[in-house]
Design an enzyme around this catalytic site. Structure first.
Site, PDB file in Angstrom:
ATOM      1  N   SER A  14       0.889  -1.265   0.258  1.00  0.00           N
ATOM      2  CA  SER A  14       0.172  -0.228   0.027  1.00  0.00           C
ATOM      3  C   SER A  14       0.864   1.056  -0.181  1.00  0.00           C
ATOM      4  O   SER A  14       0.848   2.156  -0.360  1.00  0.00           O
ATOM      5  CB  SER A  14      -1.194  -0.064   0.659  1.00  0.00           C
ATOM      6  OG  SER A  14      -1.228  -1.441   1.040  1.00  0.00           O
ATOM      7  N   ALA A  15       1.599   1.567   1.090  1.00  0.00           N
ATOM      8  CA  ALA A  15       3.046   2.586   1.009  1.00  0.00           C
ATOM      9  C   ALA A  15       3.331   2.515   0.137  1.00  0.00           C
ATOM     10  O   ALA A  15       3.840   3.818  -0.395  1.00  0.00           O
ATOM     11  CB  ALA A  15       3.527   2.242   2.565  1.00  0.00           C
ATOM     12  N   HIS A 462      -4.700  -5.959  11.250  1.00  0.00           N
ATOM     13  CA  HIS A 462      -4.934  -4.590  10.757  1.00  0.00           C
ATOM     14  C   HIS A 462      -3.017  -4.869  11.848  1.00  0.00           C
ATOM     15  O   HIS A 462      -3.623  -3.514  12.770  1.00  0.00           O
ATOM     16  CB  HIS A 462      -5.488  -4.007  11.840  1.00  0.00           C
ATOM     17  CG  HIS A 462      -6.677  -4.112  11.040  1.00  0.00           C
ATOM     18  ND1 HIS A 462      -8.073  -4.056  11.342  1.00  0.00           N
ATOM     19  CD2 HIS A 462      -7.226  -4.448   9.853  1.00  0.00           C
ATOM     20  CE1 HIS A 462      -8.672  -3.873   9.940  1.00  0.00           C
ATOM     21  NE2 HIS A 462      -8.065  -4.215   9.470  1.00  0.00           N
TER      22      HIS A 462
HETATM   23  C1  LIG Z   1      -6.853 -10.266   5.678  1.00  0.00           C
HETATM   24  C2  LIG Z   1      -6.594  -8.559   5.184  1.00  0.00           C
HETATM   25  C3  LIG Z   1      -7.905  -7.841   5.496  1.00  0.00           C
HETATM   26  C4  LIG Z   1      -7.631  -6.591   5.439  1.00  0.00           C
HETATM   27  N1  LIG Z   1      -8.805  -5.617   5.122  1.00  0.00           N
HETATM   28  C5  LIG Z   1      -8.394  -5.047   5.219  1.00  0.00           C
HETATM   29  C6  LIG Z   1     -10.192  -4.087   4.582  1.00  0.00           C
HETATM   30  O1  LIG Z   1     -11.114  -4.581   4.194  1.00  0.00           O
HETATM   31  N2  LIG Z   1      -9.215  -2.656   4.539  1.00  0.00           N
HETATM   32  C7  LIG Z   1      -8.164  -1.695   5.125  1.00  0.00           C
HETATM   33  O2  LIG Z   1      -8.705  -0.546   5.005  1.00  0.00           O
HETATM   34  N3  LIG Z   1      -7.594  -2.473   5.539  1.00  0.00           N
HETATM   35  C8  LIG Z   1      -7.660  -4.148   5.281  1.00  0.00           C
HETATM   36  N4  LIG Z   1      -6.361  -4.585   5.756  1.00  0.00           N
HETATM   37  C9  LIG Z   1      -5.166  -3.958   5.732  1.00  0.00           C
HETATM   38  C10 LIG Z   1      -4.674  -3.375   5.041  1.00  0.00           C
HETATM   39  O3  LIG Z   1      -4.581  -3.731   3.847  1.00  0.00           O
HETATM   40  C11 LIG Z   1      -3.085  -3.073   5.001  1.00  0.00           C
HETATM   41  O4  LIG Z   1      -2.935  -2.755   7.009  1.00  0.00           O
HETATM   42  C12 LIG Z   1      -2.317  -2.145   4.331  1.00  0.00           C
HETATM   43  O5  LIG Z   1      -2.567  -2.369   3.077  1.00  0.00           O
HETATM   44  C13 LIG Z   1      -0.736  -2.450   4.651  1.00  0.00           C
HETATM   45  O6  LIG Z   1      -0.513  -1.683   3.517  1.00  0.00           O
HETATM   46  P1  LIG Z   1       1.236  -1.384   3.560  1.00  0.00           P
HETATM   47  O7  LIG Z   1       2.195  -0.627   3.080  1.00  0.00           O
HETATM   48  O8  LIG Z   1       1.556  -1.010   5.643  1.00  0.00           O
HETATM   49  O9  LIG Z   1       2.137  -3.134   3.658  1.00  0.00           O
HETATM   50  P2  LIG Z   1       2.207  -4.098   3.087  1.00  0.00           P
HETATM   51  O10 LIG Z   1       1.110  -3.878   1.981  1.00  0.00           O
HETATM   52  O11 LIG Z   1       1.604  -5.641   3.655  1.00  0.00           O
HETATM   53  O12 LIG Z   1       3.452  -3.494   1.918  1.00  0.00           O
HETATM   54  C14 LIG Z   1       4.780  -4.122   2.504  1.00  0.00           C
HETATM   55  C15 LIG Z   1       4.733  -5.150   1.008  1.00  0.00           C
HETATM   56  O13 LIG Z   1       6.196  -5.306   1.282  1.00  0.00           O
HETATM   57  C16 LIG Z   1       7.075  -6.589   0.842  1.00  0.00           C
HETATM   58  N5  LIG Z   1       8.152  -6.783   1.352  1.00  0.00           N
HETATM   59  C17 LIG Z   1       8.273  -7.290   2.405  1.00  0.00           C
HETATM   60  N6  LIG Z   1       9.319  -7.046   2.937  1.00  0.00           N
HETATM   61  C18 LIG Z   1      10.392  -7.266   1.928  1.00  0.00           C
HETATM   62  C19 LIG Z   1      10.985  -7.472   1.334  1.00  0.00           C
HETATM   63  N7  LIG Z   1      13.024  -8.085   2.863  1.00  0.00           N
HETATM   64  N8  LIG Z   1      11.694  -7.446   0.335  1.00  0.00           N
HETATM   65  C20 LIG Z   1      11.284  -6.456  -0.541  1.00  0.00           C
HETATM   66  N9  LIG Z   1       9.686  -6.993  -0.408  1.00  0.00           N
HETATM   67  C21 LIG Z   1       9.282  -7.308   0.781  1.00  0.00           C
HETATM   68  C22 LIG Z   1       5.418  -7.322   0.616  1.00  0.00           C
HETATM   69  O14 LIG Z   1       6.156  -8.084  -0.041  1.00  0.00           O
HETATM   70  C23 LIG Z   1       4.243  -6.209   0.691  1.00  0.00           C
HETATM   71  O15 LIG Z   1       3.914  -6.239  -0.951  1.00  0.00           O
HETATM   72  C24 LIG Z   1      -6.770  -6.192   5.759  1.00  0.00           C
HETATM   73  C25 LIG Z   1      -5.199  -6.957   5.571  1.00  0.00           C
HETATM   74  C26 LIG Z   1      -5.640  -8.208   5.506  1.00  0.00           C
HETATM   75  C27 LIG Z   1      -4.198  -9.045   5.486  1.00  0.00           C
END
Ligand SMILES: Cc1cc2nc3c(=O)[nH]c(=O)nc-3n(C[C@H](O)[C@H](O)[C@H](O)COP(=O)(O)OP(=O)(O)OC[C@H]3O[C@@H](n4cnc5c(N)ncnc54)[C@H](O)[C@@H]3O)c2cc1C
Length: 521
Positions: A14-15, A462
């Protein structure tokens, strides 16, 4: 393939997708976006009702918690997206922003060491990021990349939930992302015309062809290169080889609440004692991985004589979806829900309810009979967990201890939330289709409630706050004690927001893009 860029972003979730798109708007800077997973090409990603089929596939890191003391010693699944879009490619698409009430989630962040992150600061970025089909207003945007729409299909049992909650005294809320979160209502979803709109769909895919943006999938970042006290690049493992990519300006870690602390620790940034135990030389001693917060989720369920969502997916449904992008397959299943406070005098919620028009006892097993479930999510929590290393090997899964439900206050609130859900289920509009209890506590005593959550609760997935502002990063998201390194993802929230996190992470990354590029917000 070039090996030096201005910005190197770790993780296309997402980020990471927001950052890659915003930073590469300037054609004079080069951006590398590194993702351990694959392209997001599976049809199950696009079809909303197929979401659950993504669990335990290559799009899920398939993490499990340690044995959880608050959950009867069970180890629970902690899904995380892997591949372009990250967790936004496998999530339930509920569009939610956290609480704007008094005090707001974000005003609390200010007192927790994050000045500049008030509700009004965030509102600007919610509006900037959003393309809401309801149009622009004081609270909403209609020209941003993230498509937000009303659900195209809401199951009759979900509509009954709205009426039953009203009968139980909850007011109808037309917009959970407007002036107040409280009440019962329909969730809006991050979809575009019946398909998921992940953050990759919203931000990354439309700009993939920019010559200054380099997206590498299948690139596992092993560690950050640090020279003296400056991050200079990353070492990755890709196609069987290790390579080093240089970041002329900054490395930005967006690997998520579990991945970002793991990568920092593997790079020598974290609790010194833990790093030494794995023979990693500490560079900066910081409480990385500590303060893990998550919403705990406890279901109640009832058999019904009204047809449930378990029948979705018939040939007719498939044809309707394929020809018109209409019908049950456009559904994220949880079309309606409610926010309530377990303390009557408060105007901010501590519990979110999701109505699922289907029986769930185990998220991975198909339902066996018609019925419905109400999932109770505790969105204000005092329990704190930890992300820890399991091994110094970057391909080893981290140890994740959520510690949910380990405080008396959290137990009290989830018990109150379950009672509120059961009260709604007893109202005429739902009671008239209820056949029998399926998954409810034996009684409303504390000991039966405790027994129920210990057997059936899991997390709402979450997780946040493992690199919190004020503890691991400053309010510009720069890692304390290291130059050229920021963390931008759900891990920087000083405290986990009340509600689902995707839209909040998008807004954090929008603001971070302005901070990094030196643009005024
Ligand atoms: C089943 C489920 C349902 C959900 N439902 C909702 C909802 O309905 N509405 C809502 O708002 N939120 C929901 N969430 C939560 C929300 O989607 C997340 O909080 C949000 O997407 C997190 O974003 P992020 O950028 O922090 O991490 P992420 O989107 O997890 O991104 C991290 C990325 O980094 C990559 N990565 C990790 N380690 C490495 C590495 N060492 N090298 C290279 N790449 C790496 C991963 O593969 C991933 O693509 C849900 C979560 C889940 C699991």
């Amino acid at each position: 393939m070039r090996s030096s860029f201005d910005y190197v972003i770790v993780g296309a979730g997402s980020a990471g997708c927001v950052l890659a798109a915003r930073l590469s708007e300037d054609p004079n800077v080069s951006v590398a976006l590194l993702e351990a997973g694959d392209e997001d090409s599976a049809p199950e990603i696009r079809i909303p009702a197929a979401t659950l089929q993504l669990a335990k596939t290559k799009y899920d890191w398939d993490f499990y918690s340690e044995s959880e003391p608050g959950l009867g010693g069970r180890s629970v699944p902690l899904a995380r997206g892997k591949g372009l879009g990250g967790t936004s490619s496998i999530n339930a698409m509920v569009y939610m922003r956290g609480n704007p009430g008094n005090p707001t989630d974000f005003d609390n962040w200010g007192t927790d060491g994050a000045p500049g992150w008030s509700y009004n600061d965030m509102l600007r970025y919610f509006i900037k990021s959003e393309n809401n089909e309801r149009g622009a207003s004081k609270y909403h945007g209609s020209s941003g990349p993230l498509s937000v729409q009303n659900a195209r299909y809401v199951h009759p049992l979900s509509e009954r939930f709205i009426e039953a909650a009203k009968q139980a005294g909850h007011a109808y809320n037309e917009d959970f992302n407007g002036a107040s979160q409280m009440g019962v209502g329909h969730f809006q979803v991050t979809q575009r015309d019946g398909e998921r709109c992940s953050v990759a769909d919203a931000y990354l895919h439309p700009v993939r062809k920019r010559p200054n943006l380099h997206v590498l999938t299948g690139a596992l970042v092993l560690r950050i290169q640090i020279e003296g006290r400056r991050a200079t690049g990353v070492t990755i493992f890709r196609c069987g080889n290790e390579e080093t990519l240089r970041a002329e300006r900054e490395v930005i870690l967006s690997a998520g609440t579990y991945g970002s602390p793991q990568t920092l620790m593997l790079s020598g940034i974290g609790p010194a004692a833990q790093l030494k135990a794995f023979n990693i030389a500490p560079i900066v001693d910081l409480p990385v991985g500590e303060d893990l917060q998550d919403h705990v989720l406890a279901p109640v369920g009832y058999r019904s004589d009204e047809r449930s969502f378990m029948h979705a997916g018939s040939a007719e449904d498939v044809a309707l979806y394929m020809t018109k992008k209409q019908g049950p397959l456009t559904s994220n299943v949880i079309g309606t829900g409610a926010f309530l406070s377990t303390k009557d005098e408060r105007s901010v919620p501590d519990v979110e309810l999701y109505m699922a028009p289907v029986l769930i006892s185990d998220i991975n097993s198909p339902p066996s009979a018609d019925g419905f479930s109400i999932a109770v999510s505790l969105i204000e929590t005092s329990s704190r967990g930890k992300v820890m290393l399991r091994s110094a090997r970057p391909d080893a899964k981290p140890r994740l201890l959520t510690n949910v439900l380990t405080t008396a206050d959290d137990e009290r609130r989830i018990f109150a939330g379950i009672k509120a859900a059961m009260h709604i289920a007893r109202q005429p509009k739902l009671a008239e289709v209820c056949v029998s209890d399926f998954l409810v506590p034996k009684s409303e005593s504390d000991s039966d409630m405790r027994d129920h959550v210990r057997k059936f609760a899991m997390t709402d997935r979450h997780p946040a706050s493992t690199c919190g502002m004020g503890r691991v990063v400053n309010s510009e998201l720069k890692v304390l004690g290291v130059d050229g390194l920021r963390v931008v993802d759900a891990s920087v929230m000083p405290t986990v927001a009340r509600g689902n996190l995707n839209a909040i992470v998008v807004a954090i990354a929008e603001k971070a893009s302005d901070l990094i590029a030196g643009r005024r917000s």
